[in-house]
Design a protein around this motif. Structure first.
Motif, short mmCIF file in Angstrom:
data_model
loop_
_atom_site.label_atom_id
_atom_site.label_comp_id
_atom_site.label_asym_id
_atom_site.label_seq_id
_atom_site.Cartn_x
_atom_site.Cartn_y
_atom_site.Cartn_z
N TYR A 62 0.86 -1.18 0.00
CA TYR A 62 0.00 0.00 0.00
C TYR A 62 0.89 1.23 0.00
O TYR A 62 2.11 1.12 0.11
CB TYR A 62 -0.96 0.01 1.20
CG TYR A 62 -0.27 -0.18 2.54
CD1 TYR A 62 0.34 0.89 3.20
CD2 TYR A 62 -0.22 -1.42 3.15
CE1 TYR A 62 0.98 0.72 4.41
CE2 TYR A 62 0.41 -1.61 4.37
CZ TYR A 62 1.00 -0.54 4.99
OH TYR A 62 1.64 -0.70 6.19
N ILE A 63 0.27 2.41 -0.10
CA ILE A 63 1.01 3.67 -0.02
C ILE A 63 0.65 4.30 1.32
O ILE A 63 -0.52 4.61 1.57
CB ILE A 63 0.62 4.63 -1.16
CG1 ILE A 63 0.94 3.99 -2.51
CG2 ILE A 63 1.34 5.97 -1.00
CD1 ILE A 63 0.38 4.76 -3.70
N THR A 64 1.63 4.47 2.18
CA THR A 64 1.39 5.09 3.48
C THR A 64 1.36 6.61 3.31
O THR A 64 2.27 7.19 2.73
CB THR A 64 2.51 4.73 4.48
OG1 THR A 64 2.56 3.32 4.63
CG2 THR A 64 2.26 5.38 5.83
N VAL A 82 7.38 11.30 0.37
CA VAL A 82 7.64 10.72 -0.95
C VAL A 82 6.70 9.53 -1.10
O VAL A 82 6.91 8.48 -0.49
CB VAL A 82 9.11 10.23 -1.09
CG1 VAL A 82 9.33 9.56 -2.43
CG2 VAL A 82 10.08 11.37 -0.87
N PRO A 83 5.61 9.70 -1.86
CA PRO A 83 4.70 8.56 -2.03
C PRO A 83 5.42 7.41 -2.74
O PRO A 83 6.13 7.63 -3.72
CB PRO A 83 3.56 9.12 -2.88
CG PRO A 83 4.03 10.42 -3.41
CD PRO A 83 5.19 10.87 -2.62
N HIS A 84 5.27 6.20 -2.20
CA HIS A 84 5.97 5.03 -2.74
C HIS A 84 5.29 3.75 -2.27
O HIS A 84 4.45 3.78 -1.37
CB HIS A 84 7.43 5.04 -2.29
CG HIS A 84 7.58 4.88 -0.80
ND1 HIS A 84 7.38 5.92 0.08
CD2 HIS A 84 7.84 3.79 -0.05
CE1 HIS A 84 7.56 5.48 1.31
NE2 HIS A 84 7.83 4.19 1.27
N ILE A 85 5.71 2.64 -2.86
CA ILE A 85 5.23 1.31 -2.46
C ILE A 85 6.46 0.50 -2.05
O ILE A 85 7.32 0.20 -2.88
CB ILE A 85 4.47 0.62 -3.60
CG1 ILE A 85 3.29 1.48 -4.05
CG2 ILE A 85 4.02 -0.77 -3.16
CD1 ILE A 85 2.63 1.01 -5.33
N THR A 86 6.54 0.17 -0.79
CA THR A 86 7.71 -0.50 -0.24
C THR A 86 7.83 -1.93 -0.75
O THR A 86 6.86 -2.68 -0.76
CB THR A 86 7.65 -0.50 1.30
OG1 THR A 86 7.56 0.85 1.76
CG2 THR A 86 8.86 -1.17 1.91
#
Length: 186
Positions: free
Chosen positions: A43-45, A122-126
């Motif tokens: 998900y994007i936190t 910084v929107p991202h997907i881990t």
């Protein structure tokens, strides 16, 4: 009623993308072994609010939902991978959200409508979180030049919650806050 609760505000991903990210996580385990978050859902936190009084947080979330309902959904584009350096000892590999003017404006509007300040967001997907530098050096060549393109539409913000001091606290969906029903040009 709980005395304190933690709230995690995330953007949920479509099932096909969750499956694809999970595939990358499993491949990473094959290369470097076990790591933090290797089984967690992608998900994007947006933000993590800890130790909140529910009688204050819940009405604030309801007001936030009203403001977010005025926002349009957005289409986000993933384009490759990148990494964060947390210190000299750990790094995180993630799927990179393309920095388009539309996406940047949308995320600015989102945090403004949420009434929060997220420094250095910084929107991202881990993919692989807080891995030692030695593991990163072994894993990063597998991601560095790999092409990864995907797009998806964000229609809502998911609010998860858990009891702060519970012995076995798990995240549970508290509420889904929906954005407006039309994609608009910024």
């Amino acid at each position: 009623m709980t005395a304190y609760a933690d709230y995690l505000m995330i953007i949920s991903l479509p099932a096909d993308l969750v499956k694809e990210i999970s595939r990358y996580k499993r491949a990473s385990v094959n290369t470097i072994g076990h790591f933090e978050g290797m089984h967690s859902r992608a998900y994007i936190t947006i933000t993590h609010q800890v130790r909140c009084k529910p009688f204050l947080a819940q009405p604030a979330i309801q007001r936030m939902g009203q403001r977010l309902s005025t926002m349009p959904p957005v289409e986000l584009y993933l384009n490759g991978f990148d990494h964060f350096s947390h210190s000299q000892t750990t790094k995180t590999i993630y799927a990179k959200i393309e920095h388009t003017g539309r996406a940047e404006n949308w995320f600015k509007l989102l945090t403004m409508q949420m009434g929060i300040k997220v420094k250095g967001f910084v929107p991202h997907i881990t993919i692989a979180k807080n891995i030692p530098v030695t593991a990163f050096n072994k894993l990063w060549p597998n991601f560095e030049r790999r092409e990864f393109k995907h797009s998806f539409i964000v229609n809502n913000l998911t609010i998860l919650h858990r009891d702060t001091f519970a012995e076995h606290h798990e995240w549970k969906v508290y509420r889904e806050l929906h954005f407006g029903n039309k994609l608009l040009a910024f």
